[in-house]
Design a protein around this motif. Sequence first.
Motif, short mmCIF file in Angstrom:
data_model
loop_
_atom_site.label_atom_id
_atom_site.label_comp_id
_atom_site.label_asym_id
_atom_site.label_seq_id
_atom_site.Cartn_x
_atom_site.Cartn_y
_atom_site.Cartn_z
N LEU A 270 36.42 33.70 37.72
CA LEU A 270 36.12 32.31 37.32
C LEU A 270 35.23 31.59 38.34
O LEU A 270 34.85 30.44 38.11
CB LEU A 270 37.43 31.52 37.17
CG LEU A 270 38.24 31.83 35.90
CD1 LEU A 270 39.64 31.23 36.00
CD2 LEU A 270 37.53 31.30 34.66
N PHE A 307 47.67 32.55 43.08
CA PHE A 307 46.46 32.06 42.42
C PHE A 307 46.16 30.60 42.79
O PHE A 307 45.04 30.26 43.17
CB PHE A 307 46.60 32.22 40.90
CG PHE A 307 45.35 31.84 40.16
CD1 PHE A 307 44.21 32.63 40.24
CD2 PHE A 307 45.29 30.68 39.39
CE1 PHE A 307 43.04 32.29 39.56
CE2 PHE A 307 44.13 30.33 38.71
CZ PHE A 307 43.01 31.13 38.80
N TYR A 367 29.05 40.93 41.75
CA TYR A 367 30.45 40.52 41.98
C TYR A 367 31.17 41.56 42.83
O TYR A 367 30.97 42.77 42.67
CB TYR A 367 31.18 40.40 40.63
CG TYR A 367 32.64 40.04 40.76
CD1 TYR A 367 33.05 38.71 40.81
CD2 TYR A 367 33.61 41.04 40.84
CE1 TYR A 367 34.39 38.39 40.95
CE2 TYR A 367 34.95 40.72 40.98
CZ TYR A 367 35.34 39.40 41.03
OH TYR A 367 36.66 39.07 41.17
N ALA A 368 31.99 41.09 43.73
CA ALA A 368 32.99 41.94 44.39
C ALA A 368 34.18 41.03 44.57
O ALA A 368 34.01 39.81 44.73
CB ALA A 368 32.48 42.44 45.73
N ALA A 402 27.65 32.65 44.66
CA ALA A 402 27.34 32.29 46.04
C ALA A 402 26.57 30.98 46.17
O ALA A 402 25.44 30.85 45.71
CB ALA A 402 26.56 33.42 46.70
P1 FAD Z 1 40.00 35.18 42.15
O1 FAD Z 1 40.49 36.26 43.04
O2 FAD Z 1 40.40 35.23 40.73
O3 FAD Z 1 40.44 33.79 42.79
C1 FAD Z 1 40.44 32.58 42.02
C2 FAD Z 1 39.52 31.55 42.61
O4 FAD Z 1 39.98 31.13 43.87
C3 FAD Z 1 38.09 31.97 42.81
O5 FAD Z 1 37.34 31.90 41.61
C4 FAD Z 1 37.62 30.99 43.86
O6 FAD Z 1 37.16 29.81 43.25
C5 FAD Z 1 38.87 30.69 44.64
N1 FAD Z 1 38.86 31.41 45.92
C6 FAD Z 1 39.53 32.53 46.22
N2 FAD Z 1 39.34 32.85 47.51
C7 FAD Z 1 38.53 31.93 48.02
C8 FAD Z 1 37.97 31.72 49.31
N3 FAD Z 1 38.20 32.52 50.33
N4 FAD Z 1 37.16 30.67 49.47
C9 FAD Z 1 36.90 29.84 48.45
N5 FAD Z 1 37.41 29.97 47.23
C10 FAD Z 1 38.22 31.00 47.01
N6 FAD Z 1 33.58 32.54 46.85
C11 FAD Z 1 32.64 31.86 46.17
O7 FAD Z 1 32.95 31.18 45.20
N7 FAD Z 1 31.32 31.90 46.55
C12 FAD Z 1 30.92 32.63 47.61
O8 FAD Z 1 29.74 32.64 47.92
C13 FAD Z 1 31.89 33.38 48.33
N8 FAD Z 1 31.52 34.14 49.39
C14 FAD Z 1 32.47 34.85 50.05
C15 FAD Z 1 32.09 35.62 51.16
C16 FAD Z 1 33.03 36.33 51.87
C17 FAD Z 1 32.61 37.12 53.08
C18 FAD Z 1 34.38 36.29 51.48
C19 FAD Z 1 35.42 37.04 52.25
C20 FAD Z 1 34.77 35.54 50.39
C21 FAD Z 1 33.84 34.80 49.67
N9 FAD Z 1 34.21 34.01 48.56
C22 FAD Z 1 33.24 33.31 47.90
C23 FAD Z 1 35.62 33.83 48.19
C24 FAD Z 1 36.16 34.82 47.16
O9 FAD Z 1 35.92 36.14 47.58
C25 FAD Z 1 35.56 34.59 45.78
O10 FAD Z 1 35.76 33.24 45.42
C26 FAD Z 1 36.22 35.45 44.73
O11 FAD Z 1 36.12 36.81 45.05
C27 FAD Z 1 35.60 35.16 43.37
O12 FAD Z 1 36.14 36.00 42.40
P2 FAD Z 1 37.22 35.50 41.35
O13 FAD Z 1 36.75 34.29 40.66
O14 FAD Z 1 37.57 36.69 40.51
O15 FAD Z 1 38.42 35.12 42.31
#
Ligand code: FAD
Length: 513
Positions: A270, A307, A367-368, A402
């Motif tokens: 998301l 979450f 994505y990762a 990002a």
């Molecule tokens: P889920 O695992 O489903 O988590 C739900 C939501 O929680 C995410 O969508 C995000 O909005 C929020 N979230 C979770 N962890 C973090 C965190 N550490 N910081 C801020 N929000 C978080 N997130 C970004 O949105 N943009 C980036 O550019 C970004 N760069 C990152 C770089 C590094 C080195 C690391 C370690 C993490 C980064 N993250 C970033 C945080 C996180 O990895 C991603 O938000 C997440 O992987 C997005 O996938 P998801 O929506 O499936 O997350």
Amino acid sequence: YSTLRLILGDQLNALHSWFSGDKDDVLYVIAELRQETDYVPHHLQKVCGFFAAMEHFAHALQKAGFHVLHLTLDDTEQDDSLPALLARLCREYRCSEIEYQRPDEYRLAKQLAGMEIEATSVKCVDTEHFLLPFDELEQYFTANKHLTMEHFYRQMRRRFNLLMENDKPVGGQWNFDAANRGKLKPADLKEIPAPLLFETDISAIRARLERHKVRTIGELSEPFIWPVTRAQAKQLLSYFCQHLLPHFGRFQDAMTAHSPHGWSLYHSRLSFALNTKMLHPKQVIDAAINAYETSNGAIDIAQIEGFVRQILGWREYVRGVYWVNMPEYKQYNTLKASRPLPGYFWNGKTRMRCLEHAIGQSLTSAYAHHIQRLMVTGNFCLITGIDPDEVDQWYLGIYIDALEWVELPNTRGMTQFADQGIVATKPYAASGNYIQKMSDYCSGCHYRVKEKTTEDACPLNSLYWGFMHQHRDRLENNPRIGMVYRNWDKQSREMRDATLARAECCLDHIEEL
Ligand code: FAD
């Protein structure tokens, strides 16, 4: 029109109060700009995702009766910056006022705040997106000072009364982090649901990027899978609550190369919808809590808490860290790391399976998930001492979600420990042991995870100790790390020398790992 209202690509918030007011005398502008495609090389899916979401948002506003100017790269070719575009439009449409929503990125906030356009007044309003009001950030965060995320998160739980019961956390504890570290067993792999993918036609955008020779990274197989409308974003949220949330917390830190859905697992995907503001964080949290409360126990507290912590905790926290510490934050390099980023970050061609997998999927899907970013690519850059500027550039370009405000504290702070400890109290450094514990990457790897000093030893093992050895003066007195040095000192002199020699060799041949 008397007023021109600028909508940036990450401000697609249909619930903003702008859209409940008068429509007649206002011109909304949504524009594709070279300054945005070029400030860093972005992933092709990222540029297409932003441009497609902007276009859909413009059409939705038009349909609702607003006057909207949606400008493509073809239309803005002549404008070499955002202020130049706005100045031209004010002249053409005789606007005497510009309004914009406060950008989340320092770069844009500075550019717009410094803008002066003849006979035009400029006003900045809030984005109405985050839970914590911008003006209150300084009550929680102090520049250059560490604030524990957990402390901040508890304050947010109380303040917004989320997962609380009579002023106590639901479930009797604040944090179920310990229950978030399950490893996927072979039987679990078959259970992983397929991610919900959309099928948007972005061929016109793609052709436009080619026509304008926009430099991008990564791959894109059409149709486009990420949500580009509010309706799709809401669908993705519902899908997450129903199919993924029941196991979200349990496998939050797990990684696998043995499932076609291993690239996203139980993660919500998301972040793009949230960061473009198609979804409001409170809306996401409320939907998830509602799913938990009506699940008859199918979703337990460890899943929902894990979450909510990410969005109410981490997401709001990194934003606070970013704003109170910018612009200095971007310059920090506490460990004086200076090595260039190895070439395989751009093509995934390395014999280290964990990196090959995490980088490979980043290139194919933009994505990762968190642990791949933190403990695979992030950890590798940390223990090999990669220049944080290069690390930032890579992260800022490659992921669909990002944007600097969220990328920078995660990268420079959380993974690279380059921010003098503002985010993390200790570096997230790990050897191959961690990767083996949390993933199935090691079994198919060229290198041997149990070995430390041999030629085929997992490079992470020696690099980890090389890093700890190099930064001993800084880290030894850290109470969370001291034990590591006691273990190191217990090893024989020969073993320590051989480990450091292997680390040296890995660094000398970093491009060939
Ligand atoms: P889920 O695992 O489903 O988590 C739900 C939501 O929680 C995410 O969508 C995000 O909005 C929020 N979230 C979770 N962890 C973090 C965190 N550490 N910081 C801020 N929000 C978080 N997130 C970004 O949105 N943009 C980036 O550019 C970004 N760069 C990152 C770089 C590094 C080195 C690391 C370690 C993490 C980064 N993250 C970033 C945080 C996180 O990895 C991603 O938000 C997440 O992987 C997005 O996938 P998801 O929506 O499936 O997350």
